[in-house]
Enzyme design. Structure first.
Site, short mmCIF file in Angstrom:
data_model
loop_
_atom_site.label_atom_id
_atom_site.label_comp_id
_atom_site.label_asym_id
_atom_site.label_seq_id
_atom_site.Cartn_x
_atom_site.Cartn_y
_atom_site.Cartn_z
N ASP A 22 2.23 7.93 -9.68
CA ASP A 22 1.14 7.35 -10.76
C ASP A 22 0.27 7.16 -10.37
OD1 ASP A 22 -0.08 6.92 -13.05
OD2 ASP A 22 2.65 5.08 -14.02
N SER A 23 -1.13 7.52 -9.96
CA SER A 23 -2.28 7.18 -9.43
C SER A 23 -2.97 7.13 -9.98
CB SER A 23 -2.52 8.03 -7.80
OG SER A 23 -3.31 9.16 -8.42
N ASP B 247 0.97 -1.05 0.64
CA ASP B 247 0.35 -0.14 0.20
C ASP B 247 0.97 1.15 0.31
OD1 ASP B 247 -1.75 2.38 0.52
OD2 ASP B 247 -2.35 1.05 1.64
N PRO C 261 -10.67 2.99 -4.36
CA PRO C 261 -9.15 2.98 -3.63
C PRO C 261 -7.82 4.04 -3.85
CG PRO C 261 -9.48 1.14 -4.98
CD PRO C 261 -10.39 2.36 -5.06
#
Lengths: 335, 335
Positions: A157-158, A139, A164
């Protein structure tokens, strides 16, 4: 036989449909709908929950601009942290810099990596096997909060700030990133399509302005992110890393062996910080708000506005627009 | 009642569909299919023959960049020629410059003007009534070939190089434009979406390079031109008009009373000439070809390659790619 057409459905009043000459993989559960297919124009396409996330024809735009802008801004970046980015595209670009001794990629979902290797291996290339690559399945939020390491650049880099990934767009996460940066380090993240969704750019800019001395959003145009140019955001406490002249940028790239790029050039690097007036005004207002203590991050769920440190200043700063009910323009969700 | 969805159909393997909350006007003949409708996201939309031509939410991008880049590049532009541009958007922006004494707009089709006034009057605004505006209903090709006037800037706001507009992308037309420019004048035109259709940018660049001392394509991202950033092209014999510093650009705009812009800024002006590497390589190759005598314009119909002045040089310059069978990415066709 007629080919199947696969639609983007996240914009309520307009849609993009891509023809699938071949469906390579499909996974439809009650939680998500992921489909990977071939398209004659765009190459291999990853569509997740009705949003085009990635195509092999234009992924270079985003991956180059997320990587080479922070890295060439720095004199000699050695340690880089990538949060998310399991497709390997950012890792591939980061590892082009010979100055980088260790690139840590923290991806929460192992299947994102496996999917890339199986269906679009040209994106990671050989980067997962590079001895400088440290692939961590964990995580990212927890990793950054707990790490003792310091990084010269952190690249987030989400996916978009819903579900989530929402935690990777919060003040708490970005504050942890700041703590994990070396002196003069740079934090970069994505901010969606500000022509359609300015609140995302505004939210991150407010938070960055409250945490860092310098915030400098920049833009690139990723053709498959339909709906205008794509915003990235850049934060640092060292103003010297902004506005590095073209010659120095070119020299750094050359010295480190960075080559074969299709988007980034030294001129594009500096030009990307020149925002269209409509985006600049969003940024100016957000910086003023952030500096005045309004550091409300963008979120779809209602967010609590923190009490400002300086009430007088905060009163001047505009409250953020209400969270948008429609889907965010932030893309780059991962399989 | 379900709203009608109106599709872009000119890309063979992908499509954009826009929801029409209200159809304002539709004209379907055997020659063309024009539809004007309202869309919740994009405002009023003009779709012509399956290509989204214009939306009132983002027309400012193209119209500002077509106008303010050439005009602020010049010290004191007085006479401006707009070829095409019957919707009045370019005229509106040009007239913001108080230095402009006369802006001549040559539109071949009177109905383009009438349509704008009726369905999206915010685009021309009051520009058609400005005493400095000279509206001419005539064939732009013929007008430019025959005019005795000289213009400081010629802005070619044409539709794509197929059908009646094809002549506005030829060497002959651009050579006439050159003849009609004042000393140090600037010629600007549009070059479509180079990510998908690099041949259009290449073709115009070859011609410009063969005619002018300086060619400098520049780009903007128009959200409703789905498929990447949009190229414009810029030609001049006076290199001083390129790379004017930001302070001078700002001073010129201020002095002339140019304000209320949503895209152009002095920083964006100079930044727009920094092309992504994939477009820069197209341009570099085209300039070399043009200078070497290969001045083949882009066209859908087969084009004859003219014999080169210098065969040795020409041999080095690559022949242009074959005309694309698919539709051009050039937009801005007019009703």
């Amino acid at each position: 036989m007629t080919n199947r057409w696969i639609e983007e459905t996240f914009h309520p009043h307009w849609r993009v449909a891509l023809e699938a000459s071949k469906v390579l993989h499909e996974d439809k559960t009650e939680h998500q709908h992921l489909v990977i297919f071939r398209n004659e124009t765009w190459g291999t396409v990853l569509m997740l929950d009705g949003v085009c996330q990635l195509t092999t024809s234009d992924e270079f735009v985003y991956h180059e601009m997320m990587s080479h802008v922070p890295l060439t801004a720095l004199e000699s970046p050695e340690r880089v942290l990538i949060v998310g980015g399991g497709d390997g595209g950012v890792l591939r670009e980061v590892l082009k810099h010979s100055s980088v001794k260790k690139a840590t990629m923290v991806e929460i979902d192992r299947t994102v990596i496996d999917t890339a290797v199986k269906y679009y291996p040209e994106i990671p290339g050989k980067s997962f096997d590079d001895p400088r690559a440290d692939i961590v399945i964990a995580d990212g939020l927890k990793y950054v909060a707990e790490t003792d390491e310091e990084f010269d650049a952190i690249i987030v880099d989400s996916s978009e700030p819903i579900g989530p990934s929402a935690v990777l767009h919060t003040r708490e996460f970005f504050a942890d990133c700041k703590r994990a940066l070396s002196k003069g380090g740079v934090l970069v993240t994505q901010n969606g399509l500000p022509f359609l969704f300015p609140d995302h750019l505004a939210g991150t800019t407010r938070v960055f302005a409250s945490l860092f001395k310098r915030v400098a959003p920049y833009m690139c145009t990723q053709p498959c992110y339909f709906g205008g140019p794509f915003a990235l955001n850049f934060a640092t406490n060292d103003k010297s890393v902004l506005h590095v002249d073209e010659k120095t940028l070119a020299k750094r790239a050359k010295k480190r062996g960075v080559s074969g790029l299709k988007y980034w050039t030294p001129a594009v690097h500096n030009a990307s910080f020149a925002l269209p007036a409509y985006a600049q005004s969003v940024v100016d207002e957000a910086i003023a708000a952030g500096k005045a203590g309004n550091d409300t991050a963008y979120a779809h769920a209602p967010v609590e506005v923190k009490p400002a440190d300086d009430k007088k200043k905060a009163a001047k700063a505009k409250a953020p627009a209400a969270a948008q009910p429609k889907a965010s323009g932030s893309k780059k969700a991962k399989a």
